[in-house]
Design a protein around this motif. Structure first.
Motif, PDB file in Angstrom:
ATOM      1  N   LEU A 153       0.812  -1.217   0.000  1.00  0.00           N
ATOM      2  CA  LEU A 153       0.000   0.000   0.000  1.00  0.00           C
ATOM      3  C   LEU A 153       0.847   1.270   0.000  1.00  0.00           C
ATOM      4  CD1 LEU A 153      -2.742  -1.039   2.593  1.00  0.00           C
ATOM      5  CD2 LEU A 153      -3.105  -0.602   0.160  1.00  0.00           C
ATOM      6  N   SER A 154       2.146   1.098  -0.129  1.00  0.00           N
ATOM      7  CA  SER A 154       3.057   2.229   0.053  1.00  0.00           C
ATOM      8  C   SER A 154       2.735   3.425  -0.831  1.00  0.00           C
ATOM      9  CB  SER A 154       4.505   1.784  -0.175  1.00  0.00           C
ATOM     10  OG  SER A 154       4.660   1.254  -1.480  1.00  0.00           O
ATOM     11  N   ALA A 155       2.458   3.178  -2.117  1.00  0.00           N
ATOM     12  CA  ALA A 155       2.190   4.294  -3.026  1.00  0.00           C
ATOM     13  C   ALA A 155       0.970   5.077  -2.575  1.00  0.00           C
ATOM     14  CB  ALA A 155       1.988   3.772  -4.449  1.00  0.00           C
ATOM     15  N   TYR A 156      -0.031   4.360  -2.056  1.00  0.00           N
ATOM     16  CA  TYR A 156      -1.269   5.004  -1.633  1.00  0.00           C
ATOM     17  C   TYR A 156      -1.103   5.693  -0.276  1.00  0.00           C
ATOM     18  CZ  TYR A 156      -3.078   2.164  -5.425  1.00  0.00           C
ATOM     19  OH  TYR A 156      -3.275   1.593  -6.657  1.00  0.00           O
ATOM     20  N   ARG A 157      -0.346   5.061   0.628  1.00  0.00           N
ATOM     21  CA  ARG A 157      -0.103   5.686   1.929  1.00  0.00           C
ATOM     22  C   ARG A 157       0.724   6.957   1.761  1.00  0.00           C
ATOM     23  NH1 ARG A 157       0.447   1.171   6.651  1.00  0.00           N
ATOM     24  NH2 ARG A 157       0.544   3.079   7.865  1.00  0.00           N
ATOM     25  N   ARG A 158       1.643   6.909   0.811  1.00  0.00           N
ATOM     26  CA  ARG A 158       2.496   8.076   0.582  1.00  0.00           C
ATOM     27  C   ARG A 158       1.702   9.248   0.038  1.00  0.00           C
ATOM     28  NH1 ARG A 158       5.178   9.900  -3.722  1.00  0.00           N
ATOM     29  NH2 ARG A 158       4.597   8.084  -4.942  1.00  0.00           N
ATOM     30  N   VAL A 159       0.841   8.973  -0.930  1.00  0.00           N
ATOM     31  CA  VAL A 159       0.143  10.073  -1.597  1.00  0.00           C
ATOM     32  C   VAL A 159      -0.914  10.707  -0.700  1.00  0.00           C
ATOM     33  CG1 VAL A 159      -1.786   8.849  -2.708  1.00  0.00           C
ATOM     34  CG2 VAL A 159      -0.662  10.751  -3.893  1.00  0.00           C
ATOM     35  N   GLN A 160      -1.451   9.952   0.266  1.00  0.00           N
ATOM     36  CA  GLN A 160      -2.473  10.537   1.128  1.00  0.00           C
ATOM     37  C   GLN A 160      -1.885  11.617   2.040  1.00  0.00           C
ATOM     38  OE1 GLN A 160      -4.071   8.506   4.606  1.00  0.00           O
ATOM     39  NE2 GLN A 160      -2.678   6.793   4.243  1.00  0.00           N
ATOM     40  N   LEU A 161      -0.562  11.588   2.221  1.00  0.00           N
ATOM     41  CA  LEU A 161       0.075  12.599   3.056  1.00  0.00           C
ATOM     42  C   LEU A 161       0.072  13.976   2.392  1.00  0.00           C
ATOM     43  CD1 LEU A 161       3.115  10.531   4.371  1.00  0.00           C
ATOM     44  CD2 LEU A 161       1.124  11.269   5.695  1.00  0.00           C
ATOM     45  N   ARG A 162      -0.286  14.025   1.104  1.00  0.00           N
ATOM     46  CA  ARG A 162      -0.328  15.302   0.407  1.00  0.00           C
ATOM     47  C   ARG A 162      -1.601  16.087   0.709  1.00  0.00           C
ATOM     48  NH1 ARG A 162       1.539  13.127  -5.579  1.00  0.00           N
ATOM     49  NH2 ARG A 162       3.573  12.287  -4.949  1.00  0.00           N
ATOM     50  N   ALA A 163      -2.578  15.422   1.317  1.00  0.00           N
ATOM     51  CA  ALA A 163      -3.824  16.120   1.657  1.00  0.00           C
ATOM     52  C   ALA A 163      -3.523  17.261   2.637  1.00  0.00           C
ATOM     53  CB  ALA A 163      -4.824  15.149   2.274  1.00  0.00           C
ATOM     54  N   ARG A 164      -4.272  18.321   2.516  1.00  0.00           N
ATOM     55  CA  ARG A 164      -4.040  19.506   3.338  1.00  0.00           C
ATOM     56  C   ARG A 164      -4.121  19.168   4.827  1.00  0.00           C
ATOM     57  NH1 ARG A 164      -7.575  25.143   3.014  1.00  0.00           N
ATOM     58  NH2 ARG A 164      -6.205  26.374   4.381  1.00  0.00           N
ATOM     59  N   ASN A 165      -3.145  19.615   5.579  1.00  0.00           N
ATOM     60  CA  ASN A 165      -3.063  19.451   7.040  1.00  0.00           C
ATOM     61  C   ASN A 165      -2.793  18.011   7.486  1.00  0.00           C
ATOM     62  OD1 ASN A 165      -3.658  22.224   7.451  1.00  0.00           O
ATOM     63  ND2 ASN A 165      -5.857  21.791   7.346  1.00  0.00           N
ATOM     64  N   ARG A 166      -2.601  17.088   6.541  1.00  0.00           N
ATOM     65  CA  ARG A 166      -2.442  15.690   6.938  1.00  0.00           C
ATOM     66  C   ARG A 166      -1.144  15.441   7.696  1.00  0.00           C
ATOM     67  NH1 ARG A 166      -4.319  11.975   9.573  1.00  0.00           N
ATOM     68  NH2 ARG A 166      -3.290   9.976   9.268  1.00  0.00           N
ATOM     69  N   LEU A 167      -0.068  16.137   7.373  1.00  0.00           N
ATOM     70  CA  LEU A 167       1.193  15.911   8.083  1.00  0.00           C
ATOM     71  C   LEU A 167       1.037  16.205   9.567  1.00  0.00           C
ATOM     72  CD1 LEU A 167       4.082  17.254   5.805  1.00  0.00           C
ATOM     73  CD2 LEU A 167       3.197  14.942   6.033  1.00  0.00           C
ATOM     74  N   GLY A 168       0.431  17.342   9.877  1.00  0.00           N
ATOM     75  CA  GLY A 168       0.234  17.705  11.279  1.00  0.00           C
ATOM     76  C   GLY A 168      -0.675  16.729  11.993  1.00  0.00           C
TER      77      GLY A 168
END
Length: 233
Positions: A153-168
């Protein structure tokens, strides 16, 4: 470790890094030139990846990075969430001073990565955070299963981090997970890890939109490259 297995890992890493996205064709000749090997170990590596479902081997069309349906993705994330919850439960029960230090170090690395605001940097250390929890479960088989699906699932888990405010949000969830594991609260650790991994509702929609945008960007870049080559020729 065989050459084919090393190549398999290298191709996986390239997908994780976004150099290939689901739907991309994996050409044996291009890969052989990229890694400086013959086509034989490349073919073996692709067969291994195909057996794991990481890529699709299509007759007369060759290898392609797997494209998963929305329903399949939901099912895989649900399974991933339960595997991670199980790891969290056992980590909370079996935490050793060494594993405590490893989890803390991985968490602090995520703090530093989040400060950059770069999802790609964060993803690299985020993976280390989850692997530290797998290790802390002290269950090798469970750890292997969790890591295998994590990679899938790495490609999908990685790309979801691009959603706004997701890193925080992700970082705050990490802090809660660390707290629960250190307190030895098995139920809370499991619940927080499960919630952390599950991708539902708006988060799922955001992930799919970001993934489509990444694929479109790759397509446009490829078209520009072809146009440049045509002009040069």
């Amino acid at each position: 470790m065989s050459q084919a297995f090393k190549l398999k890992q290298a191709i996986e890493d390239a997908v994780i890094a976004g150099e290939f996205v689901p739907g991309d064709h994996l050409d044996e000749l291009s890969l052989a030139a990229r890694f400086g090997v013959s086509r034989t170990p490349i073919r073996e590596a692709l067969l291994q990846l195909g057996a794991e479902g990481f890529i699709e081997m299509r007759p007369r069309r060759g290898a392609m990075v797997s494209v998963l349906s929305a329903q399949r993705l939901v099912e895989m994330f649900e399974t991933m969430a339960e595997l991670e919850a199980a790891c969290g439960t056992l980590a909370a029960r079996r935490l050793t001073p060494e594993d405590d230090r490893l989890i803390e170090a991985a968490h602090l690395a995520c703090v530093d990565a989040a400060a950059t605001g770069d999802p790609e940097i964060y993803y690299g250390v985020n993976r280390g955070f989850h692997e530290a929890i797998y290790r802390a479960s002290r269950n090798a088989f469970l750890s292997e299963q969790a890591l295998t699906l994590h990679k899938r699932l790495s490609a999908y888990r990685r790309v979801q981090l691009r959603a706004r405010n997701r890193l925080g949000q992700s970082l705050a969830e990490h802090a809660g997970i660390v707290e629960a594991i250190r307190e030895g609260n098995e139920e809370l650790a499991a619940r927080r890890l499960r919630d952390h991994v599950l991708v539902q509702g708006e988060r799922f929609s955001d992930m799919m939109l970001n993934f489509a945008a990444a694929a479109e960007s790759r397509s446009h870049a490829s078209q520009r490259s072809v146009a440049v080559e045509i002009k040069r020729s």
